[in-house]
Design a protein around this motif. Structure first.
Motif, short mmCIF file in Angstrom:
data_model
loop_
_atom_site.label_atom_id
_atom_site.label_comp_id
_atom_site.label_asym_id
_atom_site.label_seq_id
_atom_site.Cartn_x
_atom_site.Cartn_y
_atom_site.Cartn_z
N PHE A 89 -0.07 -1.10 -0.14
CA PHE A 89 -0.05 0.03 -0.27
C PHE A 89 0.84 1.72 0.36
N PHE A 90 1.86 1.67 1.32
CA PHE A 90 2.51 2.72 1.24
C PHE A 90 3.63 2.65 -0.70
N ALA A 91 3.75 1.49 -1.13
CA ALA A 91 4.11 1.67 -2.26
C ALA A 91 3.96 2.36 -3.35
N ALA A 92 2.35 1.46 -3.73
CA ALA A 92 1.72 2.05 -4.33
C ALA A 92 1.52 3.85 -4.19
N TRP A 93 1.15 3.96 -2.18
CA TRP A 93 1.05 5.68 -1.99
C TRP A 93 2.40 6.72 -3.15
N TRP A 94 3.47 6.13 -2.69
CA TRP A 94 4.48 6.96 -2.20
C TRP A 94 4.59 6.45 -4.40
N PHE A 95 3.99 5.67 -4.93
CA PHE A 95 4.91 5.86 -6.23
C PHE A 95 3.60 6.57 -6.92
N VAL A 96 2.74 6.79 -6.63
CA VAL A 96 1.68 8.01 -7.22
C VAL A 96 1.95 8.74 -6.76
N ALA A 97 1.97 9.80 -5.53
CA ALA A 97 2.21 10.44 -5.40
C ALA A 97 3.85 11.50 -5.84
N ALA A 98 5.13 10.45 -5.50
CA ALA A 98 6.51 10.62 -6.51
C ALA A 98 5.92 10.84 -8.15
N ARG A 99 5.44 9.85 -8.87
CA ARG A 99 4.91 10.03 -9.69
C ARG A 99 3.83 11.67 -10.66
N GLU A 100 3.27 12.17 -9.06
CA GLU A 100 2.32 13.49 -9.23
C GLU A 100 0.99 12.87 -10.41
#
Length: 320
Positions: free
Chosen positions: A78-89
């Protein structure tokens, strides 16, 4: 020697030979258990310590680690998906911040967030304890009295279907902006599951056990303490686990309506200022309160009803 005596001696010799063959066939080989012996009879003699040994500390630690890796893996994904979506904006950061931004906000404002967390925790725990006590008393009254059942049960149901957020402003008008309206809301929301589970548990007692206790001269209080209440504990603990999470909701709803401290108050501030990192940090702390309290109730259940089938089979929401 006569012919009859010879025939008799021959028969005896033949019988001894056949008996020896049978004993040789039926005798188990050395080190091999006889399969004809019932399994219940195989084992150490009584009193020789046949009880299985208690698990060691290492085994308990291994079992605990085995129970944690699955939820830990889900959280990591979950945190990996969250980081990926937020980091790629893919979603703007003012709507979904990165985990790093949330962490920085939480650590930078930790003293203030900790103070508000303690306020919400106090409201939740006090509301849950009051709801558990009042709910148990109400459940006993409903289960033991047909008159109270018909009088109280409809009122309890009516109180439950009223939206609590609708009466929150009224409670603020009556009791002010202090802790009282938040605690009352937590009690009102957590009260119903305790009553329902308590009534179901108290009514599920085997009538034959009640008849047996009556024939043995046990009074109502002794019957309740020894039979009814222990039998109702599995149902009651299930209701308490639901109630403790709802108590968090009640406390936060009360803080939404009128408060100057607490996580609900912080949530309103973060929403008004469009401070997404603070908003996410606040939500994480709310979830942490509910999870910790749920686990504490789960531990209490394991200590109170280790004899229940779900505990013996290892079926547990926190360990399966």
């Amino acid at each position: 020697m006569t012919e009859n005596s010879l025939d008799t001696a021959g028969r005896q010799a033949a019988a001894e030979a056949v008996g020896g063959e049978r004993s040789a066939v039926s005798a188990p080989a050395p080190g091999v258990a006889d399969s004809s012996i019932p399994s219940t009879m195989v084992g150490p003699p009584p009193g020789s310590g046949s009880r299985p040994p208690r698990p060691t500390l290492g085994r308990r630690a291994a079992a605990f680690a085995d129970s944690l890796w699955r939820p830990a893996l889900v959280l990591a994904v979950f945190f990996a998906a969250w980081w990926f979506v937020a980091a790629r904006e893919y979603v703007p950061n003012y709507l979904v911040p990165t985990p790093g931004q949330v962490w920085e906000t939480m650590t930078g404002q930790w003293s203030e967030l900790a103070r508000h967390t303690l306020v919400t925790l106090y409201e939740t725990v006090l509301g849950f304890v009051l709801a558990a006590a009042l709910g148990l008393v109400t459940a006993v009254a409903i289960a033991y009295s047909r008159t109270l059942d018909k009088a109280l049960y409809p009122i309890v149901l009516f109180a439950q279907v009223i939206p609590k957020i609708a009466i929150a402003p009224l409670l603020v008008v009556w009791f002010g902006l202090g802790l009282t309206p938040k605690i009352i809301l937590a009690v009102l929301i957590a009260f119903f599951p305790v009553v329902i589970s308590g009534v179901a548990g108290l009514r599920s007692t085997d009538p034959e056990l009640l008849d047996l206790s009556a024939t043995m001269g046990a009074g109502p209080w002794r019957t309740f303490r020894k039979i009814r209440f222990p039998n109702a504990l599995p149902h009651l603990m299930a209701g308490l686990k639901v109630a403790v999470t709802l108590a968090v909701v009640g406390a936060v709803v009360g803080e939404f309506v009128g408060a100057s401290e607490g996580l609900g108050y912080v949530l309103l501030l973060a929403n008004g200022n469009l401070d997404a990192p603070l908003l996410f940090a606040d939500l994480i702390l709310m979830s942490a309160i509910g999870i910790v309290l749920f686990v504490l109730v789960e531990i209490a259940e394991a200590l109170l009803i280790p004899w229940h089938a779900s505990r013996r089979a290892g079926v547990s929401l926190t360990t399966s």
